[in-house]
Write a protein that holds these residues in place. Structure first.
Motif, short mmCIF file in Angstrom:
data_model
loop_
_atom_site.label_atom_id
_atom_site.label_comp_id
_atom_site.label_asym_id
_atom_site.label_seq_id
_atom_site.Cartn_x
_atom_site.Cartn_y
_atom_site.Cartn_z
N THR A 34 0.81 -1.22 0.00
CA THR A 34 0.00 0.00 0.00
C THR A 34 0.84 1.27 0.00
N THR A 35 2.16 1.15 0.17
CA THR A 35 2.99 2.34 0.29
C THR A 35 3.93 2.58 -0.89
N GLN A 36 4.22 1.56 -1.68
CA GLN A 36 5.16 1.74 -2.79
C GLN A 36 4.77 0.86 -3.97
N SER A 37 5.31 1.21 -5.13
CA SER A 37 5.06 0.43 -6.34
C SER A 37 5.96 -0.79 -6.36
N LEU A 38 5.48 -1.85 -7.01
CA LEU A 38 6.25 -3.08 -7.17
C LEU A 38 6.37 -3.41 -8.65
N ILE A 74 -5.35 -6.44 -10.12
CA ILE A 74 -6.60 -5.88 -9.59
C ILE A 74 -6.35 -4.47 -9.05
N ARG A 75 -7.28 -3.57 -9.31
CA ARG A 75 -7.21 -2.19 -8.82
C ARG A 75 -7.34 -2.15 -7.29
N ARG A 76 -6.99 -1.04 -6.72
CA ARG A 76 -7.03 -0.86 -5.26
C ARG A 76 -8.38 -1.20 -4.63
N ASP A 77 -9.47 -1.03 -5.38
CA ASP A 77 -10.79 -1.32 -4.81
C ASP A 77 -11.01 -2.80 -4.57
N GLY A 78 -10.11 -3.65 -5.06
CA GLY A 78 -10.19 -5.08 -4.81
C GLY A 78 -11.08 -5.84 -5.76
N LEU A 82 -7.69 -4.83 -13.84
CA LEU A 82 -6.91 -3.98 -14.73
C LEU A 82 -6.30 -4.78 -15.86
N GLN A 83 -5.94 -6.01 -15.57
CA GLN A 83 -5.30 -6.87 -16.56
C GLN A 83 -5.61 -8.33 -16.23
N ASP A 84 -6.09 -9.07 -17.21
CA ASP A 84 -6.32 -10.51 -17.06
C ASP A 84 -5.18 -11.22 -17.78
N GLY A 134 -1.30 -0.27 -3.57
CA GLY A 134 -2.66 -0.75 -3.37
C GLY A 134 -3.15 -1.72 -4.43
N GLN A 135 -2.53 -1.75 -5.60
CA GLN A 135 -2.91 -2.72 -6.62
C GLN A 135 -2.33 -4.08 -6.26
N SER A 136 -2.94 -5.14 -6.77
CA SER A 136 -2.48 -6.48 -6.43
C SER A 136 -2.38 -7.37 -7.65
N LEU A 137 -1.45 -8.31 -7.57
CA LEU A 137 -1.37 -9.41 -8.53
C LEU A 137 -2.00 -10.59 -7.83
#
Length: 160
Positions: A34-38, A74-78, A82-84, A134-137
């Motif tokens: 939630t604090t930095q990009s990966l 997946i976007r921050r909203d869960g 964003l990408q499949d 906040g985005q997730s894989l």
């Protein structure tokens, strides 16, 4: 902050403390910060199971998965995709991993369980997967894998 290398398993809560073994009933496993990009350079998927299985089944379950495994950003909203990364064709068989990432191999040392390994190198497709804060894989397991000895997904990359 300087870029630094990371190597983390996808987990049920997106952190290092969540459940990492995917040999369970349907669930989602992911990485999030939630604090930095990966920047994720690759994902290594492995499972251990008795006598490997064949190209038309998953693990040694004697059948293909019914719904399959999806990999998505997946976007921050869960909930917003964003990408499949499986492009609407979930992994249902051992062979489907090779369809997505080519590097798939069955390791068998004779007695006991076999080990199936997949290396999905995102940078070979052109660039790492960038997750903004906040985005997730996510790896979405839609089927029951409780009869698989263990199942893992390790992602490697760097913080940005």
């Amino acid at each position: 902050m300087a870029n630094r290398y990371f190597s983390r398993y996808l987990s049920t809560d997106g952190t290092t403390s969540g459940t990492k073994d995917m040999s369970t009933t349907a669930d989602e496993y992911y990485i999030v910060d939630t604090t930095q990009s990966l920047d994720i350079y690759r994902m290594i998927v492995t499972y251990q199971d008795g006598t490997g299985g064949n190209v038309s089944e998953y693990a040694n379950l004697n059948a293909a998965l019914t719904t399959g495994i999806e990999v998505k950003v997946i976007r921050r909203d869960g909930s917003t995709v964003l990408q499949d990364l499986t492009d609407g064709l979930p992994v249902k068989t051992n062979g489907d991993w090779a369809r997505l990432c080519y590097d798939a191999q069955l390791i068998s040392w004779g007695g006991g369980d076999d080990y199936f390994c997949v290396r999905w190198t995102f940078t070979r497709g052109g660039s790492p997967i960038r997750l903004e804060p906040g985005q997730s894989l996510r790896m979405i397991i839609n089927d029951d894998l409780t009869n698989v000895t263990n199942h893992w997904a390790l992602v490697q990359g760097q913080t940005v």
